[in-house]
Design a protein around this motif. Structure first.
Motif, short mmCIF file in Angstrom:
data_model
loop_
_atom_site.label_atom_id
_atom_site.label_comp_id
_atom_site.label_asym_id
_atom_site.label_seq_id
_atom_site.Cartn_x
_atom_site.Cartn_y
_atom_site.Cartn_z
N THR A 168 0.86 -1.22 0.07
CA THR A 168 0.02 0.06 -0.02
C THR A 168 0.91 1.05 -0.07
N TRP A 196 -5.96 3.62 3.18
CA TRP A 196 -5.23 2.53 3.58
C TRP A 196 -6.31 1.29 3.48
N GLU A 218 -7.21 0.76 -0.54
CA GLU A 218 -6.27 0.20 -1.28
C GLU A 218 -6.32 -1.34 -0.87
N LEU A 219 -6.53 -1.68 0.35
CA LEU A 219 -6.72 -3.26 0.63
C LEU A 219 -8.02 -3.75 -0.13
N HIS A 236 -7.41 -4.34 -3.82
CA HIS A 236 -6.47 -5.46 -4.04
C HIS A 236 -7.45 -6.70 -3.88
#
Length: 269
Positions: free
Chosen positions: A15, A86, A89-90, A93
């Motif tokens: 990240t 954060w 972004e997880l 993914h």
């Protein structure tokens, strides 16, 4: 993790804030739930509290960046948009557009940062003994937790650890949890900042169904303080549950909490 009675997959995600370790479990076709650990805690401890959810839901449990665990040892702010970015972004993914979120303590404070900056990513939220809403008596925290913590760090005396565990859990902490927090207190540099106290104006666009569970004997976030403010600032607060528990839930109360969560998810997720 070796004590889990369910299979887990482990990922390291790059990240913009650094590498993040994520434990993933549950059926791949299950609806997603992100579970965040408490502050100065470890992810598998928190995940073990909600392990019954892995039968039906796809669970994503990240090690909070900057906290104990395998994620990057860099602290990020719990007062601005950093944790929201954060989390985004997880989610990207794992190709998760929206998710249910569960967070005890500091983990709830992280979810509230997402609610403030990216509310559309939250399908529903479950906040347990939540940081980021209100605080208990600072004097009592210093006397019952901070002072024994300093003395434990200096002496490694089990008596001081027992005193901390008693204050945090109303004398009902599981032995494995006590051992883990003892190691964390002794060997890590603790996060001393609480997540930002959420303002009503920050949640004007947050309309996802929310369940708040609090403890009457919680030294950090007592139910009377939490429930009053939560009622005022959370727009779609579906329910408030208060139990006669400390900050760390006992096995008895974890059974009740998991039952509350499952009923809530069936209806609102």
């Amino acid at each position: 993790m070796q004590s889990f009675k369910f299979d887990v997959e482990r990922y390291y995600i790059d990240t913009s804030y650094g590498k993040t370790h994520v434990i993933v479990s549950g059926p791949k076709v299950g609806k997603p739930i992100f579970i965040f650990q408490g502050g100065n805690c470890i992810n598998p401890m928190t995940l073990s509290w909600f392990s019954s959810l892995t039968d039906e839901y796809r669970i994503y449990a990240p090690d909070t960046i900057g906290h104990p665990g395998y994620s990057e040892e860099i602290r990020i702010s719990a007062k601005d948009h950093s944790f929201a970015q954060w989390i985004l972004e997880l989610m990207n993914h794992f190709n998760v557009d929206q998710s249910a979120f569960i967070g005890p303590s500091y983990g709830a404070g992280i979810i509230l940062r997402l609610a403030a900056f990216m509310p559309n990513k939250i399908d529903c939220a479950i906040l347990i003994s939540p940081a980021g809403i209100g605080l208990g008596s600072k004097l009592k925290m210093m006397k019952d937790v901070l002072l024994p913590l300093v003395l434990y760090h200096v002496t490694s005396s089990e008596n001081y650890l027992n005193s901390i565990a008693k204050a945090l859990s109303d004398n009902r902490m599981k032995e494995i949890d006590k051992k883990i927090i003892g190691d964390i207190f002794k060997y890590t540099k603790l996060e001393q900042e609480m997540p930002k106290l959420t303002e009503k104006k920050e949640l004007v666009h947050f309309n996802s169904p929310t369940l708040v569970i609090s403890g009457k004997r919680d030294i950090f976030f007592p139910d009377k303080r939490i429930n009053k403010i939560a009622n005022d600032i959370i727009p779609n607060l579906i329910d408030l549950k208060s139990y006669d528990m400390g900050h760390f839930p006992s096995e008895e109360y974890l059974v009740k909490i998991n039952s509350d969560i499952k009923k809530f998810l069936k209806k609102h997720n």
